[in-house]
Write an enzyme that holds these catalytic residues in place. Structure first.
Site, PDB file in Angstrom:
ATOM      1  N   ALA A 176       0.836  -1.206   0.000  1.00  0.00           N
ATOM      2  CA  ALA A 176       0.000   0.000   0.000  1.00  0.00           C
ATOM      3  C   ALA A 176       0.870   1.254   0.000  1.00  0.00           C
ATOM      4  O   ALA A 176       0.605   2.215  -0.728  1.00  0.00           O
ATOM      5  CB  ALA A 176      -0.939  -0.004   1.206  1.00  0.00           C
ATOM      6  N   ASP A 177       1.922   1.244   0.813  1.00  0.00           N
ATOM      7  CA  ASP A 177       2.888   2.355   0.812  1.00  0.00           C
ATOM      8  C   ASP A 177       3.495   2.537  -0.579  1.00  0.00           C
ATOM      9  O   ASP A 177       3.562   3.648  -1.109  1.00  0.00           O
ATOM     10  CB  ASP A 177       4.045   2.042   1.768  1.00  0.00           C
ATOM     11  CG  ASP A 177       3.752   2.439   3.207  1.00  0.00           C
ATOM     12  OD1 ASP A 177       2.828   3.231   3.435  1.00  0.00           O
ATOM     13  OD2 ASP A 177       4.469   1.950   4.094  1.00  0.00           O
ATOM     14  N   LEU A 178       3.985   1.442  -1.133  1.00  0.00           N
ATOM     15  CA  LEU A 178       4.714   1.520  -2.409  1.00  0.00           C
ATOM     16  C   LEU A 178       3.799   1.986  -3.531  1.00  0.00           C
ATOM     17  O   LEU A 178       4.154   2.870  -4.316  1.00  0.00           O
ATOM     18  CB  LEU A 178       5.322   0.153  -2.751  1.00  0.00           C
ATOM     19  CG  LEU A 178       6.390  -0.345  -1.773  1.00  0.00           C
ATOM     20  CD1 LEU A 178       6.778  -1.781  -2.085  1.00  0.00           C
ATOM     21  CD2 LEU A 178       7.619   0.541  -1.809  1.00  0.00           C
ATOM     22  N   SER A 208       0.897   3.629  -3.332  1.00  0.00           N
ATOM     23  CA  SER A 208       0.431   5.013  -3.180  1.00  0.00           C
ATOM     24  C   SER A 208       1.529   5.975  -3.619  1.00  0.00           C
ATOM     25  O   SER A 208       1.251   7.009  -4.247  1.00  0.00           O
ATOM     26  CB  SER A 208      -0.018   5.299  -1.748  1.00  0.00           C
ATOM     27  OG  SER A 208       1.039   5.101  -0.834  1.00  0.00           O
TER      28      SER A 208
END
Length: 399
Positions: A172-174, A176
């Site tokens: 999700a971090d990557l 986004s």
């Protein structure tokens, strides 16, 4: 603000990016711009001023190093009005600002989109948050694993009946961060027509939901709630992990013709006539029985031998590598995605390079991450500040 600094590429070299990001999602976005040659200035709090946990790991650790290459760095205290005034002077000449604070922090510091656009109407502000810039969860702290759970991913990852499982990367971090970078590119292209900047927003939650792709569409369009399928493909059978004599391998025999080729290589042409396995839908119904039959054959030889035989017959397959084995693979070496950089502020080390290439304006890793405040004086001098003015700012912990 432009100084002699090695450029990672000429592709984006006309753009200046002010980087207020921390931990992972924001730095992932900025890395896409830095690696393609944008002039990136990483802005951090001066030493001795509490900034919470801005880094997400030790500065010399592999994670921080891989995220922050190809940038210059300065310190600037945005909690001080003089620091904000200096930042706004930088915004006048910049193209992009990227931040992943909690949504309310921008307004509190006086650097929200309206404030920045008043200084420079062409500025593009990119904001990444956990759940969105507004709405009932806007001010909740965002964390990758929370987004994986709320975004539905953990319900379809892992073995059937195992209970929810996180993915092995902070996806999700990557994602986004990558979507924010794409949003910035779209806004820069649109600015060439309108002459105006805009506010680009994404969140870990939205990015994660978008990445569900066909699994999300199954619910929206067909009313199906996907479940865990383990190593089996949810709809194409047989696709999954099979034991071999010395480990495991992946086989992806989707489609009738490839299925027939697989039967031939395994020496089981009679399976093509077996009513349990004759069509895609019957193979799906009898998935477990079919997988057991295939595995009874694959355990008789080593992974490498099967990979050779199946690929030669046009059946998609491959080994299942640990990370060290992956980097040792001849195709991975040929692609050159591990990038070596000598010298500079750090010892020589390797970085993960960009996964796409441009034929005329390639991306390189040209500089190690900056030490805290490494380029503060040079950047301020480039803005026209005298040595005395810079010393006075330092004395007051503005920089």
């Amino acid at each position: 603000m432009t100084h002699a600094h090695p450029k990672a590429s000429t592709a984006l070299s006309r753009f200046t990016v002010l980087d207020l990001t921390r931990v992972r999602s924001g730095p992932t976005c900025v890395r896409q711009l830095a690696d393609w040659g944008a002039e990136v200035i990483k802005i951090e709090m001066p030493e001795g001023i509490d900034a919470g946990d801005p880094m997400g790991g030790p500065r010399q650790g592999p994670d921080f190093q891989n995220l922050h290459r190809n940038k210059r760095g300065m310190t600037l205290n945005l909690k001080n009005p003089d620091g904000v005034a200096l930042f706004k002077r930088m915004v006048e000449k910049a193209d992009v600002v990227v931040e992943n604070f909690r949504p309310d922090v921008k307004s509190r510091l006086g650097i929200d989109y309206e404030a920045l656009a008043a200084v420079n109407p062409r500025i593009i502000l990119a904001s990444i948050s956990g759940f969105g810039q507004d709405g009932p969860y806007a001010n909740r702290p965002g964390f990758d694993q929370i987004a994986q759970g709320m975004g539905g991913l953990m319900s379809i990852t892992g073995l059937p009946g195992q209970g929810p499982v996180r993915v092995g990367i902070p996806i999700a971090d990557l994602c986004s961060g990558l979507f924010a970078a794409q949003g910035i590119m779209v806004a820069l292209l649109e600015r060439e027509v309108s002459g105006k900047g805009q506010w680009v927003q994404t969140s870990l939650l939205e990015a994660q939901i978008f990445m569900l792709d066909f699994q999300a569409a199954r619910w929206l369009q067909a009313g199906e709630v996907p479940k865990q399928a383990g190593n089996n493909h949810p709809t194409s059978i047989p696709t999954g992990v099979f034991k071999t004599r010395d480990g495991h391998m992946n086989i992806a025999a989707s489609g009738q013709r490839i299925w027939e080729r697989l039967c031939q290589v395994l020496g089981k042409t009679e399976w093509t006539q077996d009513p349990r396995f004759a069509s895609g839908s019957t193979r799906s119904q009898n998935r477990d029985a079919l997988n057991a039959e295939i595995e009874a054959v694959t355990v008789t030889d080593d992974s490498a031998a099967w990979v050779e035989k199946l690929n030669a017959a046009g059946v998609p397959c491959g080994p299942i590598y640990a990370i060290d084995q992956m980097f040792a693979d001849p195709q991975v070496k040929h692609l050159g995605i591990a990038r070596h950089l000598n010298g500079g502020s750090n010892a020589a080390q390797d970085y993960v390079g960009q996964p796409f290439r441009l034929s005329r304006t390639p991306s390189e890793v040209v500089s190690h991450p900056p030490a805290l405040g490494e380029h503060t004086d040079a950047i301020l001098a480039g803005m026209g500040l005298s040595a005395e003015e810079i010393a006075a700012l330092r004395a007051r912990q503005v920089v």
